[in-house]
Design an enzyme around this catalytic site. Structure first.
Site, PDB file in Angstrom:
ATOM      1  N   GLU A   1      -6.602  -5.031  -6.296  1.00 13.64           N
ATOM      2  CA  GLU A   1      -6.687  -4.725  -4.862  1.00 13.64           C
ATOM      3  C   GLU A   1      -8.099  -4.886  -4.286  1.00 13.64           C
ATOM      4  OE1 GLU A   1      -5.082  -0.912  -3.855  1.00 13.64           O
ATOM      5  OE2 GLU A   1      -5.875  -1.002  -1.825  1.00 13.64           O
TER       6      GLU A   1
ATOM      7  N   GLY B   1       0.822  -1.214   0.000  1.00 15.51           N
ATOM      8  CA  GLY B   1       0.000   0.000   0.000  1.00 15.51           C
ATOM      9  C   GLY B   1       0.853   1.260   0.000  1.00 15.51           C
ATOM     10  N   GLY B   2       0.182   2.390   0.012  1.00 16.69           N
ATOM     11  CA  GLY B   2       0.863   3.680  -0.036  1.00 16.69           C
ATOM     12  C   GLY B   2       1.759   3.929   1.165  1.00 16.69           C
ATOM     13  N   THR B   3       1.355   3.424   2.330  1.00 19.60           N
ATOM     14  CA  THR B   3       2.151   3.641   3.538  1.00 19.60           C
ATOM     15  C   THR B   3       2.766   2.348   4.056  1.00 19.60           C
ATOM     16  OG1 THR B   3       0.611   5.402   4.182  1.00 19.60           O
ATOM     17  CG2 THR B   3       2.113   4.607   5.886  1.00 19.60           C
ATOM     18  N   LEU B   4       1.942   1.299   4.111  1.00 18.06           N
ATOM     19  CA  LEU B   4       2.402   0.042   4.716  1.00 18.06           C
ATOM     20  C   LEU B   4       2.286  -1.114   3.736  1.00 18.06           C
ATOM     21  CD1 LEU B   4       0.620   0.256   8.228  1.00 18.06           C
ATOM     22  CD2 LEU B   4       3.002   0.827   7.713  1.00 18.06           C
ATOM     23  N   THR B   5       3.228  -2.044   3.852  1.00 19.59           N
ATOM     24  CA  THR B   5       3.143  -3.287   3.098  1.00 19.59           C
ATOM     25  C   THR B   5       2.769  -4.385   4.073  1.00 19.59           C
ATOM     26  OG1 THR B   5       4.684  -2.552   1.413  1.00 19.59           O
ATOM     27  CG2 THR B   5       4.492  -4.937   1.735  1.00 19.59           C
ATOM     28  N   LYS B   6       1.586  -4.958   3.844  1.00 21.24           N
ATOM     29  CA  LYS B   6       1.067  -5.974   4.757  1.00 21.24           C
ATOM     30  C   LYS B   6       1.306  -7.357   4.161  1.00 21.24           C
ATOM     31  CE  LYS B   6      -1.637  -3.001   4.138  1.00 21.24           C
ATOM     32  NZ  LYS B   6      -1.366  -1.651   3.521  1.00 21.24           N
TER      33      LYS B   6
ATOM     34  N   SER C   1      -5.393  -0.221   8.162  1.00 22.66           N
ATOM     35  CA  SER C   1      -4.401  -0.199   9.262  1.00 22.66           C
ATOM     36  C   SER C   1      -4.545   1.015  10.161  1.00 22.66           C
ATOM     37  CB  SER C   1      -2.977  -0.217   8.702  1.00 22.66           C
ATOM     38  OG  SER C   1      -2.785  -1.273   7.809  1.00 22.66           O
TER      39      SER C   1
ATOM     40  N   GLY D   1      -3.295   8.663   6.290  1.00 27.32           N
ATOM     41  CA  GLY D   1      -2.235   9.604   5.920  1.00 27.32           C
ATOM     42  C   GLY D   1      -2.500  10.986   6.494  1.00 27.32           C
TER      43      GLY D   1
HETATM   44  P1  ADP Z   1      -2.191   1.683   2.674  1.00 24.48           P
HETATM   45  O1  ADP Z   1      -2.690   0.382   2.125  1.00 24.48           O
HETATM   46  O2  ADP Z   1      -2.605   2.877   1.896  1.00 24.48           O
HETATM   47  O3  ADP Z   1      -0.716   1.646   2.982  1.00 24.48           O
HETATM   48  P2  ADP Z   1      -3.070   0.996   5.370  1.00 24.48           P
HETATM   49  O4  ADP Z   1      -4.391   0.327   5.445  1.00 24.48           O
HETATM   50  O5  ADP Z   1      -1.865   0.152   5.561  1.00 24.48           O
HETATM   51  O6  ADP Z   1      -2.961   1.881   4.069  1.00 24.48           O
HETATM   52  O7  ADP Z   1      -3.087   2.166   6.473  1.00 24.48           O
HETATM   53  C1  ADP Z   1      -2.036   3.105   6.563  1.00 24.48           C
HETATM   54  C2  ADP Z   1      -2.275   3.937   7.796  1.00 24.48           C
HETATM   55  O8  ADP Z   1      -2.181   3.124   8.968  1.00 24.48           O
HETATM   56  C3  ADP Z   1      -1.236   5.033   8.021  1.00 24.48           C
HETATM   57  O9  ADP Z   1      -1.555   6.198   7.305  1.00 24.48           O
HETATM   58  C4  ADP Z   1      -1.302   5.246   9.523  1.00 24.48           C
HETATM   59  O10 ADP Z   1      -2.337   6.139   9.859  1.00 24.48           O
HETATM   60  C5  ADP Z   1      -1.682   3.865  10.049  1.00 24.48           C
HETATM   61  N1  ADP Z   1      -0.587   3.078  10.631  1.00 24.48           N
HETATM   62  C6  ADP Z   1      -0.788   1.960  11.378  1.00 24.48           C
HETATM   63  N2  ADP Z   1       0.380   1.452  11.802  1.00 24.48           N
HETATM   64  C7  ADP Z   1       1.356   2.246  11.337  1.00 24.48           C
HETATM   65  C8  ADP Z   1       2.780   2.246  11.429  1.00 24.48           C
HETATM   66  N3  ADP Z   1       3.433   1.300  12.108  1.00 24.48           N
HETATM   67  N4  ADP Z   1       3.462   3.208  10.780  1.00 24.48           N
HETATM   68  C9  ADP Z   1       2.834   4.147  10.074  1.00 24.48           C
HETATM   69  N5  ADP Z   1       1.487   4.212   9.954  1.00 24.48           N
HETATM   70  C10 ADP Z   1       0.744   3.276  10.568  1.00 24.48           C
HETATM   71 MG    MG Z   2      -4.400  -0.383   1.278  1.00 23.98          MG
END
Ligand code: ADP
Ligand code: MG
Length: 273
Positions: free
Chosen positions: A76, A10-15, A231, A128
């Site tokens: 997705e 994802g844009g912030t986290l890789t799950k 997340s 974000g």
């Molecule tokens: P995406 O798929 O766009 O990456 P996510 O569902 O993973 O999005 O959610 C990202 C958001 O989760 C972040 O913007 C932040 O608010 C939150 N978040 C949860 N855990 C963390 C972390 N360890 N570091 C940064 N952001 C986190």
């Molecule tokens: Mg996502």
């Protein structure tokens, strides 16, 4: 033995969701700014691995992983819906029709009817925004620290409530509703505000904007259940409370899943069989 892995970049986290050696579904997450760690983790699996990808940054991650074969990719939204349905089965939650809000970096809103689903909207207000506004207003950069701190925050000096405006007047709507998020900063200028208060106020914006959109979508489609994922809900008790109470007040049924942020990764893993 081959380790099966689903990855949602994802844009912030890789799950990551994967079957561990005992065949139990397991989870891990990485910052998407650090794909190198994802690669190292994948390579650290002693056995070989079979990977299925999803998410907006899947192509970028694919280039870093340098797999010999072309890695499969699931769209997705399909992966996310499959992951949601899998979790509902596991947690014995029954719902044939629901609004689903994925509160990720931004927020995406879907409708699910039986096995079909469609994207019906979204907003740039999401996780974000929590991180970004949190940083801009408090200087804090650590997500966990922010959400922990916000639990002690008080929004009374940040927001204006309906009851603040309708003093001594008959209330037209519930007095405890927010009339203006952050409006208190300009209208209640004698009051002091801590970092905790500011972050609690930001959580209020996100929770109330997302819940409002979902409630309106639920009304428009005649649906009662609203499933909130992403997340941004991970360990975030205050945001869950804000969303839950507002959704219930509006006579809808809020549902949270145990693995908030992992629906996409679970869906990708389930494709990988
Ligand atoms: P995406 O798929 O766009 O990456 P996510 O569902 O993973 O999005 O959610 C990202 C958001 O989760 C972040 O913007 C932040 O608010 C939150 N978040 C949860 N855990 C963390 C972390 N360890 N570091 C940064 N952001 C986190
Ligand atoms: Mg996502």
């Amino acid at each position: 033995m081959t380790t099966r892995i689903g990855i949602d970049a994802g844009g912030t986290l890789t799950k990551v969701a994967y079957w561990n050696d005992e065949n139990i579904m397991s989870f891990k997450s990485f910052l998407s700014s650090d794909f190198q760690s994802v690669k190292e983790w994948v390579e650290s699996k002693h056995s070989s691995s079979s990977i299925c990808l999803t998410g907006g940054r899947a192509e970028q991650l694919k280039k870093i992983l340098l797999s010999k074969e072309d890695l499969p990719y699931v769209v997705e939204f399909d992966a996310t819906m499959n992951g949601v349905m899998h979790q509902m089965k596991q947690e014995i939650i029954n719902s044939s029709s629901a609004i689903i809000a994925n509160i990720g970096t931004g927020t995406s809103i879907h409708i699910m009817h039986d096995n079909s689903h469609a994207r019906i909207g979204g907003t740039g207000v999401g996780g974000g925004t929590l991180l970004g506004l949190g940083m801009a207003l408090t200087g804090l950069t650590d997500y966990k620290e922010m959400i922990q701190l916000s639990l002690n925050g008080n929004r009374s000096a940040i927001d204006v409530l309906v009851s603040d405006i309708y003093k001594d007047n008959k209330l037209p709507i519930t007095g405890s509703l927010t009339a203006s998020n952050f409006g208190g900063v300009s209208l209640k200028n004698e009051e002091t505000r801590t970092k905790a208060d500011l972050i609690a106020g930001i959580q209020g914006i996100i929770g109330e904007v997302v819940a409002t959109l979902c409630i309106q979508a639920a009304d428009a489609h005649g649906v009662e259940d609203i499933i909130y994922i992403g997340s941004t809900l991970e360990d975030n008790i205050l945001l869950q409370e804000i969303i839950e109470s507002y959704t219930i007040l509006k006579k809808k049924n809020p549902i949270f899943l145990e693995k908030h942020g992992y629906s996409g990764a679970i869906g990708a893993l389930l494709e990988n069989n």
